[in-house]
Design an enzyme around this catalytic site. Sequence first.
Site, PDB file in Angstrom:
ATOM      1  N   LYS A  74       0.852  -1.187  -0.081  1.00  0.00           N
ATOM      2  CA  LYS A  74       0.111  -0.112  -0.016  1.00  0.00           C
ATOM      3  C   LYS A  74       0.902   1.289   0.012  1.00  0.00           C
ATOM      4  O   LYS A  74       1.940   1.343   0.656  1.00  0.00           O
ATOM      5  CB  LYS A  74      -0.949   0.086   1.268  1.00  0.00           C
ATOM      6  CG  LYS A  74      -2.038   1.051   0.922  1.00  0.00           C
ATOM      7  CD  LYS A  74      -2.978  -0.003   0.442  1.00  0.00           C
ATOM      8  CE  LYS A  74      -4.577   0.748   0.179  1.00  0.00           C
ATOM      9  NZ  LYS A  74      -5.534  -0.371  -0.211  1.00  0.00           N
TER      10      LYS A  74
HETATM   11  N1  GLU Z   1      -7.416   0.036  -3.099  1.00  0.00           N
HETATM   12  C1  GLU Z   1      -8.000  -1.212  -3.491  1.00  0.00           C
HETATM   13  C2  GLU Z   1      -8.045  -2.111  -2.335  1.00  0.00           C
HETATM   14  O1  GLU Z   1      -7.807  -1.677  -1.173  1.00  0.00           O
HETATM   15  C3  GLU Z   1      -7.358  -1.887  -4.618  1.00  0.00           C
HETATM   16  C4  GLU Z   1      -6.036  -2.342  -4.727  1.00  0.00           C
HETATM   17  C5  GLU Z   1      -5.713  -2.744  -6.170  1.00  0.00           C
HETATM   18  O2  GLU Z   1      -6.178  -2.902  -7.111  1.00  0.00           O
HETATM   19  O3  GLU Z   1      -4.503  -3.162  -6.193  1.00  0.00           O
HETATM   20  O4  GLU Z   1      -8.379  -3.195  -2.475  1.00  0.00           O
END
Ligand code: GLU
Length: 419
Positions: free
Chosen positions: A106
Site C-alpha cells: 500500500k
Molecule cells: N485499493 C483497493 C483495495 O484496497 C484496490 C487495490 C488494487 O487494485 O491493487 O483493495
Amino acid sequence: MAAAYNPYENMLNVLEKAAGMLGLAESDYEALKYPERELKVSVPVRMDDGSIRVFEGYRVQHSSSRGPCKGGIRFHPQVDIDEVKALAAWMSLKCAVVNIPYGGAKGAVKVDPRSVSKGELERITRRYTAAILPLIGPDKDIPAPDVGSTPEMMGWIMDTYSVFQGHTVPGVVTGKPIGVGGSLGRGEATGRGVLFTARELFARLGKDLSHARVAVQGMGNVGGTTARLLAREGCKVVALADVTGGVICEDGLNVEEIYQHCYVDRNFLDTYNAPGVIHCTGREVLCADVDLLVPAALENQLTADIAAEVRAPLIVEGANGPTTVEADEIFAKMGKYVVPDILANAGGVVVSYFEWVQNIQSLMWDEEQVNGMLEKVMRRAFAEVWDKAHAHNATLRLGANMVALERLVTAKKIRGIFP
Ligand code: GLU
C-alpha cells in the site's frame, strides 16, 4: 480510557486468532507480522503560487511470498505509517483469500486531494511516483487507486514510470483510464464485488437481497457504486452517509441523483436536498433500521462505542478495516454476520489482476467477460470462507483470515527462508 486505535495492531490481533485456530506454530507465520519493506519519501512540489511544499509519502510492501506486491495509493490528510502498514497487510490477506497470485502493498501521500489544484495534484502524483520508483514495476509492485486517488492519477503514474523506462509500461499500475490500458469493469469492480458478496450471504441465509433495506456509509467510488448496484438489484437504499453526515428516506433515496451530486459533481451530502429526505448524523446512518449495512469509507468506524446500537443484522465491509476487534466481538455476540473487508471488497484488486494480465499480454477483454470472471472468483472465495468459518465455528472474518493465512504460510514454506 481505551488505548488509541492502531489499525496495524487490529490486523495482528485477528491474524493471531486465526493462526491459533489453525493450530499454526508461531514460526510458521512470524514473518507475516512484519512488512518486508517500508519506504518513507519526501515529495517536494512547486505550488501554483510559486511556493514549494513538501508532502510526506509512503510505500509499504507487506509480503511478496505469493507474487508481486499489489495495492492502492491513498491520498488523505490524516494518513500515517501504521495505517499504511495495516492496509498493506490486508492486501496480502485479500489477494490470498481470492487466490490471485499477488502479495500485498500500500502507498499513501499525506494530502487532501480536494485542497490542491489539478496541476498541483498531477505534480504531487508524478513526483511521488519518481520517489517510489525503485520499488515499483509490473513484476515487483503494482499500485492502483484507493481513497482519494483516481484513474486519471493512475494514468500519470503509468506515464511517469514509462518516461523513466524509455518505453510504455501499462502493467506498472492498474485502475488506469481505458484509453491507456485500463480494463473495462475496473471502475465498478469493488462495488460489484460487494454486490456479489451480499448476494452470496443472503442466499446462504435464505433471504432475498432484492427486497432488502440498505444503509451505506461512504460516497466515494466504493460506497457510491455499491449503493447504485444495490438499488438496481431492487434494494431500498434508505440511508447514506459521507464525511459531512447522512441522509435518510424511509421510502428509499434516489441513489442515481445522489451519486451524480456527490461523486460526479464532487459535492457533499450536506448540500443534497429532495422531498422526503431528512438530514442526520453519520452515526444515525450506521445505526439505521436496515437489513444490510455497508461501511464503505475508512477504518475504525464500527467501534465498541457504537456496536451495540448497530441494528443491521448483516454487515458487508466495502471499506478496509471499518470494524475494530472490540466491535467485532460485540457483533459476534449479537449474532450478526460480518463479511470482512478482505473478502467483501476484493473485487477491485481482482479486476486489477485482470487488467494487469491483459496489459502484460497486450490483450483486451470485453466487460461481460471481466464481470463474469469476477463473479466466479468472488463466489468461489465466499464459499471457501463460509465453509472454513463453519468448520471452525468461527466468524466469517476469522474464516477469511484462516483461508488467507493457509495460502500465505504454504507459499512461505515452499519457498523457505533465505539464506
Ligand atoms: N485499493 C483497493 C483495495 O484496497 C484496490 C487495490 C488494487 O487494485 O491493487 O483493495
